[in-house]
Design a protein around this motif. Structure first.
Motif, PDB file in Angstrom:
ATOM      1  N   ALA A   1       0.269   4.371   0.682  1.00 29.59           N
ATOM      2  CA  ALA A   1      -0.348   5.308   1.842  1.00 29.59           C
ATOM      3  C   ALA A   1       0.910   4.990   3.004  1.00 29.59           C
ATOM      4  N   ASP A   2       1.244   3.719   3.241  1.00 28.58           N
ATOM      5  CA  ASP A   2       2.000   3.342   4.256  1.00 28.58           C
ATOM      6  C   ASP A   2       3.493   3.311   4.083  1.00 28.58           C
ATOM      7  N   LEU A   3       3.926   3.957   2.819  1.00 30.62           N
ATOM      8  CA  LEU A   3       5.466   4.014   2.602  1.00 30.62           C
ATOM      9  C   LEU A   3       5.745   5.541   2.323  1.00 30.62           C
ATOM     10  N   THR A   4       7.043   5.630   2.809  1.00 29.08           N
ATOM     11  CA  THR A   4       7.587   7.097   2.504  1.00 29.08           C
ATOM     12  C   THR A   4       8.001   7.305   0.996  1.00 29.08           C
TER      13      THR A   4
ATOM     14  N   ASP B   1       0.999  -1.124   0.014  1.00 29.44           N
ATOM     15  CA  ASP B   1       0.002  -0.018  -0.163  1.00 29.44           C
ATOM     16  C   ASP B   1       0.838   1.388   0.037  1.00 29.44           C
TER      17      ASP B   1
END
Length: 81
Positions: free
Chosen positions: A17-20, A15
């Motif tokens: 959204a969970d990553l930088t 996902d």
């Protein structure tokens, strides 16, 4: 991007959204955020098909576990008393 549905099932999807930003761009490890040395192992993909990368140590941890060997029930020895 691969059109092989079987390959898509074998590759984990992350996902975004969970990553930088650096993780989404493949410039940092998707697990530990390490940027140097630059991660080289393809660890999975984003929903748009872009690859995400992992350092070698984290890539080993992301690999699926080997299946346990199955025993043939016919090979069991009968207990003798």
């Amino acid at each position: 991007m691969s059109c092989d549905p079987a390959a898509a099932r074998r590759t984990p999807t992350f996902d975004p959204a969970d990553l930088t930003g650096p993780q989404r761009d493949g410039d940092a490890c998707v697990v530990c955020h390490k940027k140097w040395p630059r991660p080289r192992v393809k660890a999975g993909r984003l929903p748009d098909g872009s690859p995400v990368m992992a350092c070698e140590d984290c890539a080993k941890a992301l690999q699926p576990a080997a299946p346990s060997p199955r025993r043939d029930p016919r090979s069991r020895r009968a207990a003798t008393s």
